[in-house]
Write a protein that holds these residues in place. Sequence first.
Motif, PDB file in Angstrom:
ATOM      1  N   GLU A 146      46.278  19.166  84.764  1.00 46.52           N
ATOM      2  CA  GLU A 146      46.044  19.905  83.736  1.00 46.52           C
ATOM      3  C   GLU A 146      44.747  19.180  82.869  1.00 46.52           C
ATOM      4  O   GLU A 146      44.564  17.957  82.778  1.00 46.52           O
ATOM      5  CB  GLU A 146      47.209  19.852  82.806  1.00 46.52           C
ATOM      6  N   ILE A 147      43.881  20.083  82.694  1.00 41.12           N
ATOM      7  CA  ILE A 147      42.671  19.443  82.344  1.00 41.12           C
ATOM      8  C   ILE A 147      42.388  20.025  80.719  1.00 41.12           C
ATOM      9  O   ILE A 147      42.581  21.372  80.374  1.00 41.12           O
ATOM     10  CB  ILE A 147      41.282  20.124  82.906  1.00 41.12           C
ATOM     11  N   PRO A 148      42.253  19.126  79.509  1.00 39.30           N
ATOM     12  CA  PRO A 148      42.174  19.453  78.397  1.00 39.30           C
ATOM     13  C   PRO A 148      40.772  19.918  77.996  1.00 39.30           C
ATOM     14  O   PRO A 148      39.808  19.469  78.759  1.00 39.30           O
ATOM     15  CB  PRO A 148      42.613  18.211  77.664  1.00 39.30           C
ATOM     16  N   PHE A 149      40.605  20.729  77.286  1.00 41.42           N
ATOM     17  CA  PHE A 149      39.287  21.399  76.719  1.00 41.42           C
ATOM     18  C   PHE A 149      39.143  21.937  75.433  1.00 41.42           C
ATOM     19  O   PHE A 149      40.048  22.067  74.471  1.00 41.42           O
ATOM     20  CB  PHE A 149      38.762  22.492  77.652  1.00 41.42           C
ATOM     21  N   GLU A 150      38.050  21.634  74.865  1.00 40.01           N
ATOM     22  CA  GLU A 150      37.708  21.981  73.213  1.00 40.01           C
ATOM     23  C   GLU A 150      36.944  23.529  73.609  1.00 40.01           C
ATOM     24  O   GLU A 150      36.238  23.848  74.505  1.00 40.01           O
ATOM     25  CB  GLU A 150      36.637  21.366  72.848  1.00 40.01           C
ATOM     26  N   PRO A 151      37.407  24.399  72.584  1.00 42.03           N
ATOM     27  CA  PRO A 151      36.676  25.682  72.678  1.00 42.03           C
ATOM     28  C   PRO A 151      35.169  25.597  72.631  1.00 42.03           C
ATOM     29  O   PRO A 151      34.497  24.669  72.185  1.00 42.03           O
ATOM     30  CB  PRO A 151      37.019  26.395  71.197  1.00 42.03           C
ATOM     31  N   GLY A 152      34.597  26.388  73.600  1.00 38.39           N
ATOM     32  CA  GLY A 152      33.309  26.444  73.985  1.00 38.39           C
ATOM     33  C   GLY A 152      32.854  25.519  74.941  1.00 38.39           C
ATOM     34  O   GLY A 152      31.615  25.699  75.399  1.00 38.39           O
ATOM     35  N   GLN A 153      33.750  24.900  75.491  1.00 37.47           N
ATOM     36  CA  GLN A 153      33.192  23.832  76.761  1.00 37.47           C
ATOM     37  C   GLN A 153      33.428  24.857  77.846  1.00 37.47           C
ATOM     38  O   GLN A 153      34.274  25.755  77.975  1.00 37.47           O
ATOM     39  CB  GLN A 153      34.263  22.809  76.681  1.00 37.47           C
ATOM     40  N   THR A 154      32.613  24.589  78.952  1.00 32.24           N
ATOM     41  CA  THR A 154      32.675  25.137  80.091  1.00 32.24           C
ATOM     42  C   THR A 154      33.650  24.423  81.068  1.00 32.24           C
ATOM     43  O   THR A 154      34.203  23.428  80.799  1.00 32.24           O
ATOM     44  CB  THR A 154      31.103  25.185  80.923  1.00 32.24           C
ATOM     45  N   VAL A 155      34.076  25.022  82.206  1.00 30.12           N
ATOM     46  CA  VAL A 155      34.944  24.484  83.044  1.00 30.12           C
ATOM     47  C   VAL A 155      34.357  23.032  83.639  1.00 30.12           C
ATOM     48  O   VAL A 155      35.034  22.192  83.715  1.00 30.12           O
ATOM     49  CB  VAL A 155      35.420  25.482  84.460  1.00 30.12           C
ATOM     50  N   TRP A 156      33.050  23.164  84.005  1.00 29.99           N
ATOM     51  CA  TRP A 156      32.436  22.088  84.419  1.00 29.99           C
ATOM     52  C   TRP A 156      32.313  20.886  83.460  1.00 29.99           C
ATOM     53  O   TRP A 156      32.726  19.540  83.683  1.00 29.99           O
ATOM     54  CB  TRP A 156      30.877  22.281  84.687  1.00 29.99           C
ATOM     55  N   ASP A 157      32.292  21.202  81.912  1.00 30.52           N
ATOM     56  CA  ASP A 157      32.030  20.343  81.215  1.00 30.52           C
ATOM     57  C   ASP A 157      33.375  19.672  81.007  1.00 30.52           C
ATOM     58  O   ASP A 157      33.503  18.324  81.107  1.00 30.52           O
ATOM     59  CB  ASP A 157      31.853  20.725  79.785  1.00 30.52           C
ATOM     60  N   ALA A 158      34.537  20.329  80.697  1.00 29.34           N
ATOM     61  CA  ALA A 158      35.645  20.063  80.760  1.00 29.34           C
ATOM     62  C   ALA A 158      36.346  19.195  82.106  1.00 29.34           C
ATOM     63  O   ALA A 158      36.794  18.026  81.667  1.00 29.34           O
ATOM     64  CB  ALA A 158      36.687  21.177  80.435  1.00 29.34           C
ATOM     65  N   ALA A 159      35.806  19.737  83.266  1.00 32.98           N
ATOM     66  CA  ALA A 159      36.355  18.914  84.280  1.00 32.98           C
ATOM     67  C   ALA A 159      35.760  17.410  84.475  1.00 32.98           C
ATOM     68  O   ALA A 159      36.416  16.651  84.669  1.00 32.98           O
ATOM     69  CB  ALA A 159      35.961  19.631  85.436  1.00 32.98           C
ATOM     70  N   MET A 160      34.390  17.583  84.230  1.00 38.33           N
ATOM     71  CA  MET A 160      33.872  16.186  84.043  1.00 38.33           C
ATOM     72  C   MET A 160      34.158  15.369  83.084  1.00 38.33           C
ATOM     73  O   MET A 160      34.358  14.111  83.491  1.00 38.33           O
ATOM     74  CB  MET A 160      32.133  16.304  84.131  1.00 38.33           C
ATOM     75  N   ARG A 185      38.995  34.247  91.847  1.00 37.65           N
ATOM     76  CA  ARG A 185      37.686  34.689  92.081  1.00 37.65           C
ATOM     77  C   ARG A 185      36.649  33.737  91.760  1.00 37.65           C
ATOM     78  O   ARG A 185      36.891  32.814  90.938  1.00 37.65           O
ATOM     79  CB  ARG A 185      37.655  35.865  90.929  1.00 37.65           C
ATOM     80  N   PRO A 186      35.418  33.762  92.346  1.00 40.49           N
ATOM     81  CA  PRO A 186      34.479  32.725  92.533  1.00 40.49           C
ATOM     82  C   PRO A 186      33.620  33.003  91.147  1.00 40.49           C
ATOM     83  O   PRO A 186      33.160  33.838  90.752  1.00 40.49           O
ATOM     84  CB  PRO A 186      33.828  33.128  93.677  1.00 40.49           C
ATOM     85  N   PHE A 187      33.428  31.766  90.698  1.00 38.57           N
ATOM     86  CA  PHE A 187      32.422  31.341  89.350  1.00 38.57           C
ATOM     87  C   PHE A 187      31.543  30.480  89.579  1.00 38.57           C
ATOM     88  O   PHE A 187      32.153  29.699  90.259  1.00 38.57           O
ATOM     89  CB  PHE A 187      33.179  31.775  88.047  1.00 38.57           C
ATOM     90  N   ALA A 188      30.614  30.327  88.537  1.00 43.46           N
ATOM     91  CA  ALA A 188      29.821  29.103  88.760  1.00 43.46           C
ATOM     92  C   ALA A 188      30.390  28.295  87.380  1.00 43.46           C
ATOM     93  O   ALA A 188      30.466  28.668  86.213  1.00 43.46           O
ATOM     94  CB  ALA A 188      28.537  29.495  88.175  1.00 43.46           C
ATOM     95  N   ALA A 189      30.877  27.151  87.903  1.00 40.45           N
ATOM     96  CA  ALA A 189      31.684  26.134  86.728  1.00 40.45           C
ATOM     97  C   ALA A 189      30.522  25.940  85.689  1.00 40.45           C
ATOM     98  O   ALA A 189      31.183  25.731  84.601  1.00 40.45           O
ATOM     99  CB  ALA A 189      32.128  25.075  87.687  1.00 40.45           C
ATOM    100  N   CYS A 190      29.483  25.800  85.929  1.00 38.58           N
ATOM    101  CA  CYS A 190      28.602  25.233  84.888  1.00 38.58           C
ATOM    102  C   CYS A 190      28.347  26.213  83.748  1.00 38.58           C
ATOM    103  O   CYS A 190      27.773  26.005  82.401  1.00 38.58           O
ATOM    104  CB  CYS A 190      27.029  24.814  85.263  1.00 38.58           C
ATOM    105  N   THR A 191      28.748  27.677  83.944  1.00 38.55           N
ATOM    106  CA  THR A 191      28.496  28.563  82.870  1.00 38.55           C
ATOM    107  C   THR A 191      29.929  29.201  82.409  1.00 38.55           C
ATOM    108  O   THR A 191      30.060  30.006  81.584  1.00 38.55           O
ATOM    109  CB  THR A 191      27.514  29.532  83.304  1.00 38.55           C
TER     110      THR A 191
END
Length: 242
Positions: free
Chosen positions: A11-25, A56-62
Amino acid sequence: MENTFSLDGKEIPFEPGQTVWDAAMAAGVYIPHLCHNPDYEPHSSCRLCTITVNGRPFAACTQPAVADQLVHNNTPELNAMRRTILQMLFVEGNHYCPSCEKSGNCKLQSSAYDLGMQDNHFPQLFPHREPDSSHPDVILDRDRCILCGLCVRVSRDVDKKSIFAIANRGIKSELIVNSPSGKLVDSKVSVDDEAMKVCPVGSLMIKRKGFEVPIGQRDYDKEPISVVSLRQFQGRKEGRHE
Ligand code: SF4
Ligand code: FES
């Protein structure tokens, strides 16, 4: 309640507006990347950061982080696809790591090591690419350019100079210089430009700086890019830039 999504079962926490890449890193999970530098807006051109979201594939950075989505990153299939991207980048350019000043600090080389790329697989294309050493202080070695577009974006958006652009399409794509002669010497480029600091490979380099750090003592000589990237990302959040 905290927003989270599932990344390879964690489980990865995130803030609204973050990308998957930002939240994962931020959560200590490395996602490979080449054209993305977290100091600048993401662009999603290299696709090395491809993840799957609900299959489905997506670019994590966006890709925006969304609550409860099911994301996969470190899977044999995705890593095999990433190796193929790297192999294509290696054969599309002329990369001679042992003689390259960027060896040990190069994201292409270190990503290939990290993802276990064993060979180029595809036939080498050996394209003819003109180097530009016309400027007294900087050099553009197009043989090593992976057309990530970082210098293009940073020169335009940060330096406000728009010195670089990517011309043509497909295998004919090349990095061009915005000056009357098309040469760096006639452009407004300066060693102090932010664009001169962002090249992930050894394509845009500053002259007379060669081998200041000996081979074997560079960032990715000592640790894999996955470890270095996570530490740099953490340091950046804490206001430290390595
Ligand atoms: Fe990317 Fe470097 Fe090529 Fe610019 S010169 S497009 S930063 S690889
Ligand atoms: Fe995301 Fe290049 S790092 S597409």
